[in-house]
Design a protein around this motif. Structure first.
Motif, mmCIF file in Angstrom:
data_model
loop_
_atom_site.group_PDB
_atom_site.id
_atom_site.type_symbol
_atom_site.label_atom_id
_atom_site.label_comp_id
_atom_site.label_asym_id
_atom_site.label_seq_id
_atom_site.Cartn_x
_atom_site.Cartn_y
_atom_site.Cartn_z
ATOM 1 N N GLY A 140 -6.909 4.762 6.238
ATOM 2 C CA GLY A 140 -5.754 4.129 5.633
ATOM 3 C C GLY A 140 -4.436 4.798 5.938
ATOM 4 O O GLY A 140 -4.367 6.008 6.156
ATOM 5 N N LEU A 141 -3.362 3.999 5.882
ATOM 6 C CA LEU A 141 -2.017 4.513 6.151
ATOM 7 C C LEU A 141 -1.026 4.133 5.056
ATOM 8 O O LEU A 141 -0.548 4.990 4.343
ATOM 9 C CB LEU A 141 -1.537 4.017 7.519
ATOM 10 C CG LEU A 141 -2.313 4.631 8.696
ATOM 11 C CD1 LEU A 141 -2.131 3.823 9.964
ATOM 12 C CD2 LEU A 141 -1.888 6.072 8.906
ATOM 13 N N GLY A 142 -0.708 2.849 4.884
ATOM 14 C CA GLY A 142 0.363 2.496 3.955
ATOM 15 C C GLY A 142 0.011 1.357 3.026
ATOM 16 O O GLY A 142 -0.955 0.622 3.245
ATOM 17 N N VAL A 143 0.844 1.188 1.981
ATOM 18 C CA VAL A 143 0.680 0.089 1.029
ATOM 19 C C VAL A 143 2.039 -0.557 0.762
ATOM 20 O O VAL A 143 3.074 0.104 0.823
ATOM 21 C CB VAL A 143 0.068 0.564 -0.312
ATOM 22 C CG1 VAL A 143 -1.372 0.998 -0.125
ATOM 23 C CG2 VAL A 143 0.889 1.685 -0.938
ATOM 24 N N THR A 144 1.995 -1.858 0.485
ATOM 25 C CA THR A 144 3.163 -2.567 -0.008
ATOM 26 C C THR A 144 2.689 -3.592 -1.022
ATOM 27 O O THR A 144 1.609 -4.162 -0.882
ATOM 28 C CB THR A 144 3.960 -3.235 1.133
ATOM 29 O OG1 THR A 144 5.197 -3.732 0.619
ATOM 30 C CG2 THR A 144 3.188 -4.361 1.789
#
Length: 587
Positions: A140-144
């Protein structure tokens, strides 16, 4: 008399802290040592930060890079973080990206996503299992965050090294629907994502950046010190264009990257932010690129965008060179009433500040704003504009940390772990880094990546969350004692998207005019609180509060009292939200 720059003060502070620690280890008696969790002595700024990670219940989290000694490129990029009210109780919960492991890694990997429920008393409880966030096998890397289906609860999009994921919120339990919704995409290295209503049709569309074409098999050998393998720069790899998806209004999306004019693109995207720089009512996008020109996508209002980064002056530095663009944010930072762009860059490149001049043109004011010189030697990832002291103007927080662990061997004045910058605004868009003066956790070097902000304890001031690469998370509570007032606004759309993303809010206090925008995304791999907080200084009311909704509707209110949380539903009178009970916005 010896005068030190802020960078010098920071270095001295680190040296002094090291001496104190060594003295303590040798058994010498001394005054009690100040730690991150110890409030610093009172200062002239009227606020301080305290690292409350452990006492808040977040101490069990650690980001995993999944290494096994081969020094693979993605290990250096870190992970994101986000504030989300997943259960609609009015209290900000915390969503953290756990990283991932590669096939040969001996590291134990428990959760790709760590969700912590806010208990409303300054503490959090880990709830990933009961929220359905288990068994997620990815890097995983990012969330929005955004309510893409307009059903009243907050969903989120998860960018990864492989296929991306969309988590639909079903009453506080998440269901992964990325493929079903049409936004999983192919297996490729994605970066920051953002929900925004590009076509103003009342539901949220989606854009996510992509970085480079990379696999374990194609990972290349690079060395910073000519003795051991280090992380390559992105020039070594081919970039991948980001992807744009239009919401169909039925829970699914259709990719329209090519049709929207977003291809060709150099790729190597890391940060993205939405704004309306030209005030035509259509959401535009700024996309920051690593060693490639930054992109400014001007919305044409017909489902297409025109890329004007180079023409507008934000694609390159003042010498015509590309920089390593990472985190990004936008906002009105001075009395011009025009939006500026701030972009995080690599060490020896400085943070970029661009002020809008009109006619699609921006001016590089990095040096004039006093941000450039101080940030020249640091490497910034997470970056955002906030009114940290509630005095009515936007300040800037920069989360720093290098990508090369060996950098201190080869570059003088550049460090792997770095303390942050906190630039306070004088009201005219001139900044000074006061992190060394404020002290506490702002003096502590970390290898920071994603950073976001939110008022998690609902006391009206803005707190900060920082994710450290291959390390813990840091929750920095803002202890504001200067007596400044605030006004907090949560929007809910009826004809526009339910979150009210894209709403421009203008507050007038006497002759002072402040502007904020309701939106998701920005910073780096992160999502901050979407409720808007205005700092009012000593003013006890806002004379005029105007909301410009994305569909053109305007709501205006007068004599709005300070120190309130308001829910403003499109076309209706404000509702005072209770700060110790259920959230009216969820009803």
């Amino acid at each position: 008399m010896l005068f030190l720059s802020s960078q010098g003060i920071r270095l001295v502070a680190v040296i002094v802290a090291t001496i104190v620690l060594l003295t303590a280890c040798n058994g010498a008696t001394s005054e009690p040592e100040q730690t991150e969790a110890t409030p610093p002595a009172s200062n002239q700024f009227g606020f301080s930060f305290v690292n409350v990670t452990e006492e808040a219940g977040l101490g069990g989290f650690k980001h995993i890079i999944g290494d096994y000694g081969d020094v693979l490129f993605p290990e250096s990029m870190g992970s994101g973080c986000g504030f989300i009210d997943y259960n609609g109780d009015g209290w900000l919960d915390i969503l953290l990206v756990g990283g991932g492991v590669f096939p040969r890694s001996p590291q134990k990997f428990e959760y790709a996503l760590w969700l912590y429920r806010n208990n409303g008393d300054g503490t959090f409880t880990f709830v990933s299992p009961e929220a359905g966030l288990v068994g997620i096998d990815t890097y995983g890397l990012g969330v929005t965050v955004g309510d893409y289906d307009n059903d009243g609860d907050e969903d989120f999009y998860f960018t990864t090294l492989y296929e991306n994921m969309l988590f639909r919120n079903d009453g506080g339990v998440f269901v992964e629907v990325g493929k079903e919704a049409g936004v999983a995409g192919p297996s490729e290295w994605s970066a920051s994502g953002i929900f925004f209503d590009a076509d103003r049709d009342g539901d949220l569309d989606l854009f996510h950046g992509n970085y480079v074409k990379w696999t374990i098999e194609t990972d290349k050998y690079c060395s910073l010190n000519n003795r051991e393998k280090g992380y390559c720069t992105p020039e070594t790899y081919e970039g991948i264009s980001g992807r744009f998806y239009v919401n169909n209004g039925d829970g699914t999306f259709t990719e329209r990257t090519k049709e929207a004019g977003m291809i060709p693109s150099p790729g190597k995207n890391l940060g993205v932010a939405e704004f309306d720089y030209n005030r035509d009512g259509w959401p535009d996008l700024i996309v920051t690129n690593d060693t490639q020109p930054n992109l400014l996508w001007r919305n044409n209002g017909d489902g297409t965008f025109t890329e004007i980064g180079a023409l507008s002056g934000i694609a390159y530095d003042e010498h015509g060179k590309t920089r390593a663009g990472m985190g990004v944010d936008t906002g009105v930072i001075d009395k011009s009433g025009e939006e500026s762009i701030v972009i995080a860059n690599f060490s020896r490149e400085m943070i970029a500040v661009y002020r809008y001049l009109g006619n699609d043109l921006f001016q590089d004011i990095s040096a004039r704003s006093r941000v450039g010189r101080i940030s020249l030697m640091t490497l910034t990832f997470g970056l955002f504009l906030i009114d940290i002291d509630l005095d009515g103007d936007l300040d800037m927080y920069a989360a720093n940390g290098h990508v090369q662990p060996q950098v201190e061997e080869t570059q003088e004045g550049v460090y792997y772990a770095e303390p942050p910058h906190l630039f306070l605004n004088d009201g005219n868009g001139m900044f000074e880094d006061h992190a060394p003066d404020i002290g506490g956790p702002l003096l502590v070097p970390v290898v920071a990546r994603g950073a976001c902000f939110g008022d998690y304890d609902r006391d009206g001031d803005i707190d900060i969350l920082v994710a450290e690469n291959d390390g813990p998370v840091h929750l920095l509570r803002n202890d504001l004692v200067n007596g400044n007032n605030f006004l907090k606004i949560k929007t809910r759309g009826k004809q526009v998207n339910r979150d009210g993303y894209g709403t421009r809010i203008v507050a007038r206090v006497g002759d002072h005019v402040m502007e904020r925008r309701v939106r998701g995304g920005s910073s780096y791999l992160a999502h901050s609180e979407t409720a808007v907080i205005f700092g009012l200084g000593q003013a006890e009311k806002v004379d005029t509060l105007t909301l410009y909704w994305l569909n053109g509707h305007v709501d205006t209110f007068t004599n709005v009292q300070a120190n309130q949380e308001l829910l403003i539903i499109e076309g209706e009178e404000p509702i005072v939200m209770p700060r110790n009970g259920n959230n009216l916005a969820a009803n």
